[in-house]
Design an enzyme around this catalytic site. Sequence first.
Site, PDB file in Angstrom:
ATOM      1  N   VAL A 102     132.272  21.582  22.866  1.00 56.53           N
ATOM      2  CA  VAL A 102     133.238  20.449  23.320  1.00 56.53           C
ATOM      3  C   VAL A 102     134.666  20.486  22.535  1.00 56.53           C
ATOM      4  O   VAL A 102     135.235  19.630  22.690  1.00 56.53           O
ATOM      5  CB  VAL A 102     132.572  19.106  23.337  1.00 56.53           C
ATOM      6  CG1 VAL A 102     131.191  19.307  24.159  1.00 56.53           C
ATOM      7  CG2 VAL A 102     132.101  18.679  21.828  1.00 56.53           C
ATOM      8  N   ASP A 103     134.654  21.262  21.521  1.00 53.37           N
ATOM      9  CA  ASP A 103     135.544  21.137  20.641  1.00 53.37           C
ATOM     10  C   ASP A 103     137.220  21.634  20.922  1.00 53.37           C
ATOM     11  O   ASP A 103     138.250  21.349  20.231  1.00 53.37           O
ATOM     12  CB  ASP A 103     135.411  21.794  19.018  1.00 53.37           C
ATOM     13  CG  ASP A 103     135.229  23.183  19.111  1.00 53.37           C
ATOM     14  OD1 ASP A 103     135.737  24.000  20.234  1.00 53.37           O
ATOM     15  OD2 ASP A 103     134.622  23.684  18.330  1.00 53.37           O
ATOM     16  N   HIS A 118     129.288  22.046  28.357  1.00 55.43           N
ATOM     17  CA  HIS A 118     128.670  20.834  28.023  1.00 55.43           C
ATOM     18  C   HIS A 118     129.753  19.934  27.849  1.00 55.43           C
ATOM     19  O   HIS A 118     129.844  18.820  27.222  1.00 55.43           O
ATOM     20  CB  HIS A 118     128.174  20.777  26.520  1.00 55.43           C
ATOM     21  CG  HIS A 118     126.745  21.633  26.712  1.00 55.43           C
ATOM     22  ND1 HIS A 118     125.946  21.695  25.230  1.00 55.43           N
ATOM     23  CD2 HIS A 118     125.912  21.783  27.490  1.00 55.43           C
ATOM     24  CE1 HIS A 118     124.827  22.092  25.631  1.00 55.43           C
ATOM     25  NE2 HIS A 118     124.718  22.344  26.901  1.00 55.43           N
ATOM     26  N   CYS A 126     135.126   6.752  33.133  1.00 55.00           N
ATOM     27  CA  CYS A 126     134.610   5.329  33.338  1.00 55.00           C
ATOM     28  C   CYS A 126     133.048   5.500  33.869  1.00 55.00           C
ATOM     29  O   CYS A 126     132.807   6.183  34.638  1.00 55.00           O
ATOM     30  CB  CYS A 126     135.329   4.347  34.567  1.00 55.00           C
ATOM     31  SG  CYS A 126     134.387   3.104  34.613  1.00 55.00           S
ATOM     32  N   CYS A 149     138.346  -0.784  37.035  1.00 53.59           N
ATOM     33  CA  CYS A 149     137.326  -1.551  37.216  1.00 53.59           C
ATOM     34  C   CYS A 149     136.654  -2.289  36.178  1.00 53.59           C
ATOM     35  O   CYS A 149     135.690  -3.187  36.363  1.00 53.59           O
ATOM     36  CB  CYS A 149     135.954  -0.731  37.846  1.00 53.59           C
ATOM     37  SG  CYS A 149     135.107   0.252  36.740  1.00 53.59           S
ATOM     38  N   THR A 187     124.841  30.594  18.574  1.00 52.04           N
ATOM     39  CA  THR A 187     124.074  29.499  18.975  1.00 52.04           C
ATOM     40  C   THR A 187     122.733  29.454  18.580  1.00 52.04           C
ATOM     41  O   THR A 187     121.936  30.795  18.543  1.00 52.04           O
ATOM     42  CB  THR A 187     124.153  29.406  20.734  1.00 52.04           C
ATOM     43  OG1 THR A 187     123.153  28.522  21.011  1.00 52.04           O
ATOM     44  CG2 THR A 187     123.949  30.415  21.255  1.00 52.04           C
ATOM     45  N   PRO A 213     124.240  34.837  11.854  1.00 53.56           N
ATOM     46  CA  PRO A 213     123.819  34.968  10.390  1.00 53.56           C
ATOM     47  C   PRO A 213     122.309  34.739  10.315  1.00 53.56           C
ATOM     48  O   PRO A 213     121.527  35.504   9.476  1.00 53.56           O
ATOM     49  CB  PRO A 213     124.646  34.079   9.497  1.00 53.56           C
ATOM     50  CG  PRO A 213     125.676  33.596  10.311  1.00 53.56           C
ATOM     51  CD  PRO A 213     125.418  33.561  11.871  1.00 53.56           C
TER      52      PRO A 213
HETATM   53  P1  OAD Z   1     123.234  24.780  16.515  1.00 58.47           P
HETATM   54  O1  OAD Z   1     123.579  23.795  15.485  1.00 58.47           O
HETATM   55  O2  OAD Z   1     121.849  24.465  17.202  1.00 58.47           O
HETATM   56  O3  OAD Z   1     123.287  26.298  16.400  1.00 58.47           O
HETATM   57  C1  OAD Z   1     124.236  26.814  15.595  1.00 58.47           C
HETATM   58  C2  OAD Z   1     124.038  28.328  15.315  1.00 58.47           C
HETATM   59  O4  OAD Z   1     125.225  28.951  14.844  1.00 58.47           O
HETATM   60  C3  OAD Z   1     122.831  28.494  14.377  1.00 58.47           C
HETATM   61  O5  OAD Z   1     122.024  29.446  14.736  1.00 58.47           O
HETATM   62  C4  OAD Z   1     123.497  29.227  13.084  1.00 58.47           C
HETATM   63  O6  OAD Z   1     122.553  30.278  12.203  1.00 58.47           O
HETATM   64  C5  OAD Z   1     124.698  29.736  13.696  1.00 58.47           C
HETATM   65  N1  OAD Z   1     125.867  29.990  12.538  1.00 58.47           N
HETATM   66  C6  OAD Z   1     126.235  29.210  11.647  1.00 58.47           C
HETATM   67  N2  OAD Z   1     127.364  29.814  11.162  1.00 58.47           N
HETATM   68  C7  OAD Z   1     127.904  30.697  11.980  1.00 58.47           C
HETATM   69  C8  OAD Z   1     128.984  31.649  11.786  1.00 58.47           C
HETATM   70  N3  OAD Z   1     129.812  31.822  10.930  1.00 58.47           N
HETATM   71  N4  OAD Z   1     129.096  32.698  12.990  1.00 58.47           N
HETATM   72  C9  OAD Z   1     128.009  32.657  13.847  1.00 58.47           C
HETATM   73  N5  OAD Z   1     126.972  31.817  14.075  1.00 58.47           N
HETATM   74  C10 OAD Z   1     126.823  30.943  13.020  1.00 58.47           C
HETATM   75  O7  OAD Z   1     124.362  24.569  17.787  1.00 58.47           O
HETATM   76  P2  OAD Z   1     124.364  25.155  19.373  1.00 58.47           P
HETATM   77  O8  OAD Z   1     123.493  26.272  19.616  1.00 58.47           O
HETATM   78  O9  OAD Z   1     125.737  25.131  19.922  1.00 58.47           O
HETATM   79  O10 OAD Z   1     124.622  19.658  22.515  1.00 58.47           O
HETATM   80  O11 OAD Z   1     123.622  23.817  19.938  1.00 58.47           O
HETATM   81  C11 OAD Z   1     123.576  23.706  21.223  1.00 58.47           C
HETATM   82  C12 OAD Z   1     123.597  22.162  21.647  1.00 58.47           C
HETATM   83  O12 OAD Z   1     122.892  21.339  20.907  1.00 58.47           O
HETATM   84  C13 OAD Z   1     125.154  21.653  21.448  1.00 58.47           C
HETATM   85  O13 OAD Z   1     126.050  22.132  22.397  1.00 58.47           O
HETATM   86  C14 OAD Z   1     124.836  20.287  21.507  1.00 58.47           C
HETATM   87  C15 OAD Z   1     123.680  20.257  20.378  1.00 58.47           C
HETATM   88  O14 OAD Z   1     122.901  19.102  20.614  1.00 58.47           O
HETATM   89  C16 OAD Z   1     124.755  18.311  22.831  1.00 58.47           C
HETATM   90  O15 OAD Z   1     125.315  17.483  21.777  1.00 58.47           O
HETATM   91  C17 OAD Z   1     124.295  17.898  24.008  1.00 58.47           C
END
Ligand code: OAD
Length: 247
Positions: A102-103, A118, A126, A149, A187, A213
């Site tokens: 979301v950044d 997301h 609102c 509102c 992810t 990684p």
């Molecule tokens: P996570 O924090 O769950 O996962 C981040 C992943 O990035 C991990 O598997 C790390 O190993 C990997 N990682 C770390 N450094 C890295 C790098 N330099 N290059 C590549 N990978 C690296 O984040 P998301 O999978 O994005 O949702 O999380 C999914 C959702 O959960 C988010 O959108 C958010 C969160 O709760 C909401 O807030 C609804």
Amino acid sequence: MSVDITLINKLLAAQNIMVLTGAGISKESGLSTFRDSDGYWSQYDPTKLASLDGFLADPLLVWKWYYERKQKAIAANPNAGHLSLVEMERLFKNFHLFTQNVDNLHRRAGSVNLYELHGNIFHSHCLNCGIKYNDDFVITDKVPICDICGGMIRPSVVWFGEQLPSDILKVAFEYANKCDVFFTIGTSSEVYPAAQLPFIAKDKGAFIIEINPNPTSFSPTADLSIRNPASEALTEIIHLYKQVRGI
Ligand code: OAD
């Protein structure tokens, strides 16, 4: 690094390329992930900060957290990982990038075929009447209130227990079904329905590359796992691809 000619040949033959990114791609821009040992969810309770019930219980706490994250995102710059995906969009005809982030860093980097699954931390709406705000709220001691509102304004991000935007999800499933190469980058593959997308692509015969990684629950399904930071892996892939094509 495990970038080799197999991947390059897949890219050369690909008609449709799909990418899913998560917080890991922005880590090298200095932004926190969620589930790493130093991630947000190791310090904070997601039910308090990322759910409607949490917001209703303490809207100011939630707004302050998002405000702080916005300030960090504004101060951060897209890194070589984001920029590589912009270059891939130029190099490949049918290239679609879906992000859970979301950044706003993919957009700031210049990605155009971009779908924010997301939401976006810089948008809000609102809770009561739904009117949208392109927010520049400064959060100190008050929750922003709707001019129309009087309802509470909330960040336009998808919280736990909420549906993803149906139009974007529909397009995501469509591309997952028809892509021939799928990258899942930075992810943890823990949050559905986004985490379902590479499984769908795999079922349909796509070649799946995971760039992370660390291993994830998706790793055993990936055709290729590149255990490097996203910026390094993507830079290397583009370098080799251009070398093979002589461009
Ligand atoms: P996570 O924090 O769950 O996962 C981040 C992943 O990035 C991990 O598997 C790390 O190993 C990997 N990682 C770390 N450094 C890295 C790098 N330099 N290059 C590549 N990978 C690296 O984040 P998301 O999978 O994005 O949702 O999380 C999914 C959702 O959960 C988010 O959108 C958010 C969160 O709760 C909401 O807030 C609804």
